[in-house]
Design a protein around this motif. Structure first.
Motif, PDB file in Angstrom:
ATOM      1  N   THR A  74     -29.324  15.458 -51.678  1.00 13.16           N
ATOM      2  CA  THR A  74     -31.089  15.172 -50.683  1.00 13.16           C
ATOM      3  C   THR A  74     -31.534  14.020 -51.134  1.00 13.16           C
ATOM      4  O   THR A  74     -31.175  13.050 -52.367  1.00 13.16           O
ATOM      5  N   ASN A  75     -32.249  13.428 -50.365  1.00 14.56           N
ATOM      6  CA  ASN A  75     -33.072  11.916 -50.449  1.00 14.56           C
ATOM      7  C   ASN A  75     -34.364  12.171 -50.745  1.00 14.56           C
ATOM      8  O   ASN A  75     -35.185  13.246 -50.729  1.00 14.56           O
ATOM      9  N   SER A  76     -34.740  11.063 -50.895  1.00 14.74           N
ATOM     10  CA  SER A  76     -36.613  10.515 -51.368  1.00 14.74           C
ATOM     11  C   SER A  76     -37.425  10.741 -49.849  1.00 14.74           C
ATOM     12  O   SER A  76     -38.032   9.844 -49.879  1.00 14.74           O
ATOM     13  N   ARG A  77     -36.779  10.403 -49.049  1.00 14.57           N
ATOM     14  CA  ARG A  77     -37.134  10.337 -47.729  1.00 14.57           C
ATOM     15  C   ARG A  77     -39.159  11.235 -47.688  1.00 14.57           C
ATOM     16  O   ARG A  77     -39.295  11.801 -47.730  1.00 14.57           O
ATOM     17  N   GLY A  78     -39.557   9.656 -46.768  1.00 13.10           N
ATOM     18  CA  GLY A  78     -40.890   9.701 -46.749  1.00 13.10           C
ATOM     19  C   GLY A  78     -42.065   9.447 -47.917  1.00 13.10           C
ATOM     20  O   GLY A  78     -43.090   8.987 -47.962  1.00 13.10           O
ATOM     21  N   VAL A  79     -41.248   9.106 -49.097  1.00 12.88           N
ATOM     22  CA  VAL A  79     -42.098   8.437 -50.111  1.00 12.88           C
ATOM     23  C   VAL A  79     -42.644   6.508 -49.378  1.00 12.88           C
ATOM     24  O   VAL A  79     -43.806   6.355 -49.684  1.00 12.88           O
ATOM     25  N   PHE A  80     -41.659   6.558 -48.656  1.00 10.75           N
ATOM     26  CA  PHE A  80     -42.156   4.785 -48.228  1.00 10.75           C
ATOM     27  C   PHE A  80     -41.910   4.348 -46.792  1.00 10.75           C
ATOM     28  O   PHE A  80     -42.560   3.517 -46.768  1.00 10.75           O
ATOM     29  N   ASP A  81     -42.337   5.144 -46.254  1.00  9.07           N
ATOM     30  CA  ASP A  81     -42.512   5.290 -44.784  1.00  9.07           C
ATOM     31  C   ASP A  81     -44.336   3.951 -44.446  1.00  9.07           C
ATOM     32  O   ASP A  81     -44.074   3.590 -43.614  1.00  9.07           O
ATOM     33  N   SER A  82     -45.191   4.609 -44.735  1.00 10.41           N
ATOM     34  CA  SER A  82     -46.377   4.229 -44.728  1.00 10.41           C
ATOM     35  C   SER A  82     -46.289   2.383 -45.190  1.00 10.41           C
ATOM     36  O   SER A  82     -47.049   1.889 -44.219  1.00 10.41           O
ATOM     37  N   ALA A  83     -45.919   2.236 -46.413  1.00  2.00           N
ATOM     38  CA  ALA A  83     -46.033   1.177 -47.263  1.00  2.00           C
ATOM     39  C   ALA A  83     -44.744  -0.113 -46.628  1.00  2.00           C
ATOM     40  O   ALA A  83     -45.336  -1.069 -46.617  1.00  2.00           O
ATOM     41  N   ILE A  84     -43.667   0.459 -45.896  1.00  4.60           N
ATOM     42  CA  ILE A  84     -42.944  -0.605 -45.509  1.00  4.60           C
ATOM     43  C   ILE A  84     -42.361  -0.699 -43.734  1.00  4.60           C
ATOM     44  O   ILE A  84     -43.205  -2.070 -43.466  1.00  4.60           O
ATOM     45  N   ALA A  85     -43.909   0.549 -43.771  1.00  6.50           N
ATOM     46  CA  ALA A  85     -44.581   0.043 -41.437  1.00  6.50           C
ATOM     47  C   ALA A  85     -45.969  -1.629 -42.566  1.00  6.50           C
ATOM     48  O   ALA A  85     -45.504  -1.840 -41.494  1.00  6.50           O
ATOM     49  N   GLU A  86     -45.874  -0.898 -43.445  1.00  4.38           N
ATOM     50  CA  GLU A  86     -47.159  -2.248 -43.636  1.00  4.38           C
ATOM     51  C   GLU A  86     -46.807  -3.235 -43.804  1.00  4.38           C
ATOM     52  O   GLU A  86     -47.314  -4.670 -43.225  1.00  4.38           O
ATOM     53  N   TYR A  87     -45.518  -3.579 -44.581  1.00  2.00           N
ATOM     54  CA  TYR A  87     -44.795  -5.083 -44.324  1.00  2.00           C
ATOM     55  C   TYR A  87     -44.683  -5.350 -43.238  1.00  2.00           C
ATOM     56  O   TYR A  87     -45.497  -6.268 -42.719  1.00  2.00           O
ATOM     57  N   VAL A  88     -44.043  -4.200 -42.237  1.00  2.00           N
ATOM     58  CA  VAL A  88     -43.548  -4.560 -41.285  1.00  2.00           C
ATOM     59  C   VAL A  88     -44.818  -5.522 -40.654  1.00  2.00           C
ATOM     60  O   VAL A  88     -44.533  -6.927 -39.997  1.00  2.00           O
ATOM     61  N   LEU A  89     -45.538  -5.044 -40.307  1.00  2.00           N
ATOM     62  CA  LEU A  89     -47.340  -4.943 -39.249  1.00  2.00           C
ATOM     63  C   LEU A  89     -47.510  -6.406 -39.851  1.00  2.00           C
ATOM     64  O   LEU A  89     -48.031  -7.484 -39.746  1.00  2.00           O
ATOM     65  N   GLY A  90     -47.303  -7.111 -41.291  1.00  2.00           N
ATOM     66  CA  GLY A  90     -47.283  -7.622 -42.496  1.00  2.00           C
ATOM     67  C   GLY A  90     -47.082  -9.184 -41.715  1.00  2.00           C
ATOM     68  O   GLY A  90     -47.485  -9.822 -41.730  1.00  2.00           O
ATOM     69  N   VAL A  91     -45.637  -9.453 -41.759  1.00  2.00           N
ATOM     70  CA  VAL A  91     -44.866  -9.812 -41.421  1.00  2.00           C
ATOM     71  C   VAL A  91     -45.070 -10.627 -39.803  1.00  2.00           C
ATOM     72  O   VAL A  91     -45.009 -12.057 -39.643  1.00  2.00           O
ATOM     73  N   VAL A  92     -45.024  -9.679 -39.220  1.00  2.00           N
ATOM     74  CA  VAL A  92     -45.373  -9.970 -37.784  1.00  2.00           C
ATOM     75  C   VAL A  92     -47.015 -11.041 -37.358  1.00  2.00           C
ATOM     76  O   VAL A  92     -46.389 -12.039 -36.895  1.00  2.00           O
ATOM     77  N   ILE A  93     -47.359 -10.484 -38.235  1.00  2.00           N
ATOM     78  CA  ILE A  93     -49.219 -11.193 -37.826  1.00  2.00           C
ATOM     79  C   ILE A  93     -48.832 -12.149 -38.816  1.00  2.00           C
ATOM     80  O   ILE A  93     -49.010 -13.680 -38.239  1.00  2.00           O
ATOM     81  N   ALA A  94     -48.205 -12.444 -39.734  1.00  2.00           N
ATOM     82  CA  ALA A  94     -47.540 -13.641 -41.048  1.00  2.00           C
ATOM     83  C   ALA A  94     -47.035 -14.702 -39.374  1.00  2.00           C
ATOM     84  O   ALA A  94     -47.922 -15.738 -39.643  1.00  2.00           O
ATOM     85  N   PHE A  95     -46.279 -14.227 -38.864  1.00  2.03           N
ATOM     86  CA  PHE A  95     -45.319 -15.241 -38.014  1.00  2.03           C
ATOM     87  C   PHE A  95     -46.630 -15.976 -36.484  1.00  2.03           C
ATOM     88  O   PHE A  95     -46.596 -17.094 -36.971  1.00  2.03           O
ATOM     89  N   ALA A  96     -46.991 -14.876 -36.052  1.00  5.55           N
ATOM     90  CA  ALA A  96     -47.605 -15.198 -35.525  1.00  5.55           C
ATOM     91  C   ALA A  96     -48.942 -15.365 -35.673  1.00  5.55           C
ATOM     92  O   ALA A  96     -48.998 -16.627 -34.618  1.00  5.55           O
ATOM     93  N   LYS A  97     -49.458 -16.238 -36.270  1.00  2.78           N
ATOM     94  CA  LYS A  97     -50.854 -16.088 -37.384  1.00  2.78           C
ATOM     95  C   LYS A  97     -50.653 -17.350 -38.126  1.00  2.78           C
ATOM     96  O   LYS A  97     -51.476 -19.058 -38.194  1.00  2.78           O
ATOM     97  N   ASP A  98     -49.555 -18.175 -37.927  1.00  2.79           N
ATOM     98  CA  ASP A  98     -48.727 -19.221 -38.951  1.00  2.79           C
ATOM     99  C   ASP A  98     -48.839 -19.363 -39.937  1.00  2.79           C
ATOM    100  O   ASP A  98     -49.382 -19.856 -41.193  1.00  2.79           O
ATOM    101  N   PHE A  99     -49.166 -18.202 -41.320  1.00  2.00           N
ATOM    102  CA  PHE A  99     -49.780 -17.979 -42.397  1.00  2.00           C
ATOM    103  C   PHE A  99     -49.073 -19.197 -43.618  1.00  2.00           C
ATOM    104  O   PHE A  99     -49.641 -19.165 -44.718  1.00  2.00           O
ATOM    105  N   ALA A 100     -47.475 -19.305 -43.466  1.00  2.00           N
ATOM    106  CA  ALA A 100     -46.487 -19.862 -44.034  1.00  2.00           C
ATOM    107  C   ALA A 100     -47.257 -21.428 -43.912  1.00  2.00           C
ATOM    108  O   ALA A 100     -47.005 -22.478 -44.995  1.00  2.00           O
TER     109      ALA A 100
END
Length: 305
Positions: A74-100
């Motif tokens: 068995t694994n720990s499915r379900g613990v990381f779903d929302s957090a990783i989704a927020e990370y992906v949304l964050g980097v998509v926006i960071a690239f589009a808005k050129d935060f770096a």
């Protein structure tokens, strides 16, 4: 772990002591999910019936002897779903808005007006249609992106992705998307999935995000695609070799965002992992059905589970 200690004899061990701890043990909780110690200690698993790993990916423990055994995984499915989704949304926006780029200019005290991109109206292909992929699709749709998935079986009418294309035909669909997100489990079929051929098939100027496993990507081919301009950027949380070697060209590429395998590790994540195990332990002790049972032939928990 207190409720478990009251109900069972618990042996805590490091990798070196695992063979001794395994002898006579009914269950094994692999809390160090990056450890590769279990295969070498497997000869001592004389009574083991259940193995639980504190991660969504099971590749560190899915070796042939375990796959062929009767031990339930068995694994720990379900613990990381929302957090990783927020990370992906964050980097998509960071690239589009050129935060770096803004940060680099700020560090040089340079005022330079620029135009940035809209996220709404762009498209993303999420390669991996498990719970984490579905959480990613939900957030990307919420900001107006067109999202599709890539999985084992092509289908229409999926509640989260709409359209799911077959991973076997990935290269045919890659040119249709502005962003490609890798979140597939690591299996024999997905190892090296993103290689020179895949990057060449992507839309020129596309961006690539990897929050799955480092071994999904042929790193040298990714570097070449970034240097040539075939890809305009990459956000990487996992790598073929971790920690990322100091001489890796990825460290100094301005079109790359790096993080240290932490996209899902939000405050409280360690306790959450133990809570998943504790819940499964109570089910196991009472003879009930376990959560997150991995299909050892597939290498992940089937979506119907």
């Amino acid at each position: 772990m207190d409720p478990i200690e009251r109900a069972a004899t618990v042996r805590y061990t490091d990798a070196a002591g695992l063979p001794d701890a395994l002898r006579g043990a009914d269950a094994l909780f692999v809390y160090d999910f990056l450890s590769r110690a279990v295969p070498d200690a497997w000869h001592a698993a004389d009574r083991l019936r259940w193995l639980h790993i504190a991660s969504a990916g099971v590749d560190p423990v899915l070796f042939p002897e375990l796959r062929d055994s009767d031990v339930v995984l068995t694994n720990s499915r379900g613990v990381f779903d929302s957090a990783i989704a927020e990370y992906v949304l964050g980097v998509v926006i960071a690239f589009a808005k050129d935060f770096a780029g803004s940060l680099r200019l700020q560090q040089r005290s340079t005022w330079r007006h620029r135009e940035t991109e809209r996220v709404a109206g762009t498209s993303a292909l999420v390669v991996g249609t498990g719970p984490i992929g579905r959480a990613i699709a939900t957030l990307l749709r919420a900001v107006g992106m067109r999202v599709a998935g890539a999985g084992r079986r092509a289908r229409d009418g999926d509640p989260d992705f709409g359209t799911v294309v077959s991973s076997d035909e990935l290269s045919r669909h890659l040119p249709d998307f502005d962003v490609v997100v890798a979140v597939a489990p690591l299996t024999e079929q997905t190892k090296g999935l993103f290689d020179a051929e895949a990057f060449a098939a992507m839309r020129p100027g596309a961006r690539f995000v990897n929050v799955g496993r480092g071994e999904l990507v042929v790193t040298g081919d990714l570097v070449s695609a970034l240097r040539s301009g075939q890809l305009s950027g990459a956000a990487l949380d996992v790598f073929e070799q971790e920690p990322l070697p100091q001489d890796s060209p990825l460290w100094t590429m301005e079109n790359v965002l790096l993080s240290a395998h932490m996209s899902g590790d939000v405050v409280g994540w360690r306790n959450a992992l133990v809570e998943v195990f504790a819940d499964n332990f109570a089910r196991w002790r009472d003879g009930g059905p376990l959560r997150n049972v991995v299909d050892k032939r597939l290498g992940y928990v089937p979506s119907t589970a």
